[in-house]
Design a protein around this motif. Structure first.
Motif, PDB file in Angstrom:
ATOM      1  N   GLY A  68       0.809  -1.213   0.000  1.00 11.13           N
ATOM      2  CA  GLY A  68       0.000   0.000   0.000  1.00 11.13           C
ATOM      3  C   GLY A  68       0.844   1.266   0.000  1.00 11.13           C
ATOM      4  O   GLY A  68       0.558   2.226  -0.744  1.00 11.13           O
ATOM      5  N   ILE A  69       1.887   1.276   0.835  1.00  6.85           N
ATOM      6  CA  ILE A  69       2.763   2.455   0.874  1.00  6.85           C
ATOM      7  C   ILE A  69       3.438   2.665  -0.473  1.00  6.85           C
ATOM      8  O   ILE A  69       3.550   3.795  -0.973  1.00  6.85           O
ATOM      9  N   TRP A  70       3.906   1.582  -1.103  1.00 10.07           N
ATOM     10  CA  TRP A  70       4.559   1.704  -2.418  1.00 10.07           C
ATOM     11  C   TRP A  70       3.578   2.209  -3.470  1.00 10.07           C
ATOM     12  O   TRP A  70       3.935   3.037  -4.313  1.00 10.07           O
ATOM     13  N   ALA A  71       2.306   1.749  -3.408  1.00 11.30           N
ATOM     14  CA  ALA A  71       1.308   2.235  -4.369  1.00 11.30           C
ATOM     15  C   ALA A  71       1.041   3.727  -4.165  1.00 11.30           C
ATOM     16  O   ALA A  71       0.928   4.488  -5.139  1.00 11.30           O
ATOM     17  N   VAL A  72       0.931   4.160  -2.869  1.00 14.51           N
ATOM     18  CA  VAL A  72       0.701   5.586  -2.600  1.00 14.51           C
ATOM     19  C   VAL A  72       1.868   6.426  -3.085  1.00 14.51           C
ATOM     20  O   VAL A  72       1.699   7.478  -3.724  1.00 14.51           O
ATOM     21  N   VAL A  73       3.110   5.953  -2.789  1.00 14.24           N
ATOM     22  CA  VAL A  73       4.298   6.721  -3.207  1.00 14.24           C
ATOM     23  C   VAL A  73       4.383   6.804  -4.721  1.00 14.24           C
ATOM     24  O   VAL A  73       4.654   7.877  -5.302  1.00 14.24           O
ATOM     25  N   ARG A  78       4.073   9.820  -9.540  1.00 17.10           N
ATOM     26  CA  ARG A  78       3.627   9.816 -10.930  1.00 17.10           C
ATOM     27  C   ARG A  78       2.854  11.086 -11.267  1.00 17.10           C
ATOM     28  O   ARG A  78       3.103  11.743 -12.279  1.00 17.10           O
ATOM     29  N   TYR A  79       1.872  11.452 -10.367  1.00 11.86           N
ATOM     30  CA  TYR A  79       0.997  12.560 -10.722  1.00 11.86           C
ATOM     31  C   TYR A  79       1.500  13.908 -10.208  1.00 11.86           C
ATOM     32  O   TYR A  79       0.858  14.929 -10.475  1.00 11.86           O
ATOM     33  N   THR A  80       2.600  13.905  -9.435  1.00 12.77           N
ATOM     34  CA  THR A  80       3.169  15.200  -9.035  1.00 12.77           C
ATOM     35  C   THR A  80       4.470  15.521  -9.757  1.00 12.77           C
ATOM     36  O   THR A  80       4.854  16.699  -9.829  1.00 12.77           O
ATOM     37  N   LEU A  81       5.163  14.529 -10.308  1.00 13.62           N
ATOM     38  CA  LEU A  81       6.434  14.781 -10.992  1.00 13.62           C
ATOM     39  C   LEU A  81       6.442  14.284 -12.428  1.00 13.62           C
ATOM     40  O   LEU A  81       6.733  15.048 -13.363  1.00 13.62           O
ATOM     41  N   VAL A  82       6.157  12.984 -12.617  1.00 12.88           N
ATOM     42  CA  VAL A  82       6.346  12.375 -13.939  1.00 12.88           C
ATOM     43  C   VAL A  82       5.369  12.959 -14.947  1.00 12.88           C
ATOM     44  O   VAL A  82       5.761  13.398 -16.045  1.00 12.88           O
ATOM     45  N   THR A 124       6.439  15.275 -18.026  1.00 10.66           N
ATOM     46  CA  THR A 124       6.203  14.731 -19.373  1.00 10.66           C
ATOM     47  C   THR A 124       5.376  15.701 -20.207  1.00 10.66           C
ATOM     48  O   THR A 124       5.668  15.938 -21.397  1.00 10.66           O
ATOM     49  N   ALA A 125       4.326  16.268 -19.602  1.00  8.51           N
ATOM     50  CA  ALA A 125       3.509  17.248 -20.337  1.00  8.51           C
ATOM     51  C   ALA A 125       4.323  18.496 -20.673  1.00  8.51           C
ATOM     52  O   ALA A 125       4.198  19.054 -21.779  1.00  8.51           O
TER      53      ALA A 125
END
Length: 290
Positions: free
Chosen positions: A142-147, A152-156, A160-161
């Motif tokens: 769960g922690i790995w999924a949250v991280v 993903r949605y704050t950096l990658v 990328t955009a």
């Protein structure tokens, strides 16, 4: 006896009186020496056979019987007694001890080890460690999924955009502009260097080439042929005369090895060269110019 006399008196085709006279004493001496030796040998063989048959064989049998009676049979009896004692004093008690005492003790220790160590450890692993490990693994996933979601949605995704819609087109446009400018600069550079090379050729190369072919080279050739070479020849001759006057004539070299006979064409060419350059003189500048 008659056969021996016939063989003894038989004469070989190449045997003469002298040969027979020499061989007869030799045969007599050989017979005198060999016959006693053979008699002694036969007597020794007969004595050895008698000693082996009537003395050694009975003595060997007697010794074998004594060895069997006094050594083999007692050793067998002692071995049988020791085997019986070992069986009924060591093997049978050890079997009884193992069957009656050690086997029940081993079974009891195995039962205690199973129900005091193995069963509690298995139960502890199955009902305590396994659920705790599953819970830790679930929390870690769960922690790995949250991280990963946050990264993903704050950096990658924003980076990328940004690259796809802002930086990528800008960088590609700048690269295209610089590429076009580089190609145009290449065409301009080639045109400029072509003009400079053409101007250098018409201003420097062609005039200097014409001056060299028309003025400098004829003057240099005339100086070489009509001034430098005569002066050099005269200086060389004067130097040779002075050296000959001071140190004498130079040592004569050994006569050269005559070359092979030349062909007709080689002889004609050699005579032509001899006519053109006499012996003792060097060719003039006209020859070099030709």
């Amino acid at each position: 006896m008659s056969g021996y006399t016939t063989n003894a008196t038989r004469r070989d085709p190449g045997e003469g009186c002298l040969t027979r006279a020499v061989l007869l004493p030799v045969r007599i001496v050989a017979l005198i020496v060999v016959v006693p030796i053979r008699l002694v040998w036969d007597a020794l063989v007969a004595c050895a056979k008698a000693v082996y048959r009537w003395i050694l064989t009975p003595l060997g049998r007697a010794l074998a019987w004594l060895w069997k009676i006094f050594v083999v049979i007692p050793l067998r009896a002692v071995g049988a007694v020791l085997a019986w004692l070992g069986r009924y004093l060591i093997v049978v008690p050890a079997q009884w001890l193992y069957r009656v005492l050690l086997t029940p003790i081993g079974h009891g220790l195995a039962w205690l080890g199973r129900y005091l160590l193995v069963v509690p450890i298995v139960a502890f692993y199955r009902y305590v460690l396994t659920p705790v490990g599953h819970a830790i693994a679930w929390v870690a996933r769960g922690i790995w999924a949250v991280v990963t979601f946050v990264v993903r949605y704050t950096l990658v995704v924003p980076l990328t955009a940004l690259w796809r819609y802002v930086l990528g087109p800008v960088v590609r446009g700048i690269a295209a502009v610089f590429g076009a400018a580089w190609r145009v600069a290449g065409h301009v550079s080639r045109f400029v260097w072509r003009c400079v090379s053409t101007l250098f050729r018409w201003v420097f190369v062609i005039p200097f080439g014409w001056i060299w072919r028309t003025l400098v080279r004829p003057v240099a050739r005339g100086f070489r042929d009509y001034l430098w070479r005569p002066v050099a020849n005269a200086v060389r001759q004067v130097y040779g005369e002075v050296r000959r006057a001071l140190f004498g004539a130079p040592r004569q070299a050994p006569p050269p090895v005559p070359p092979p006979a030349p062909s007709v064409t080689g002889a004609a060419t050699g005579r032509h060269q001899d006519r053109r350059s006499p012996a003792g003189t060097r060719p003039t500048g006209d020859t070099y110019s030709r």
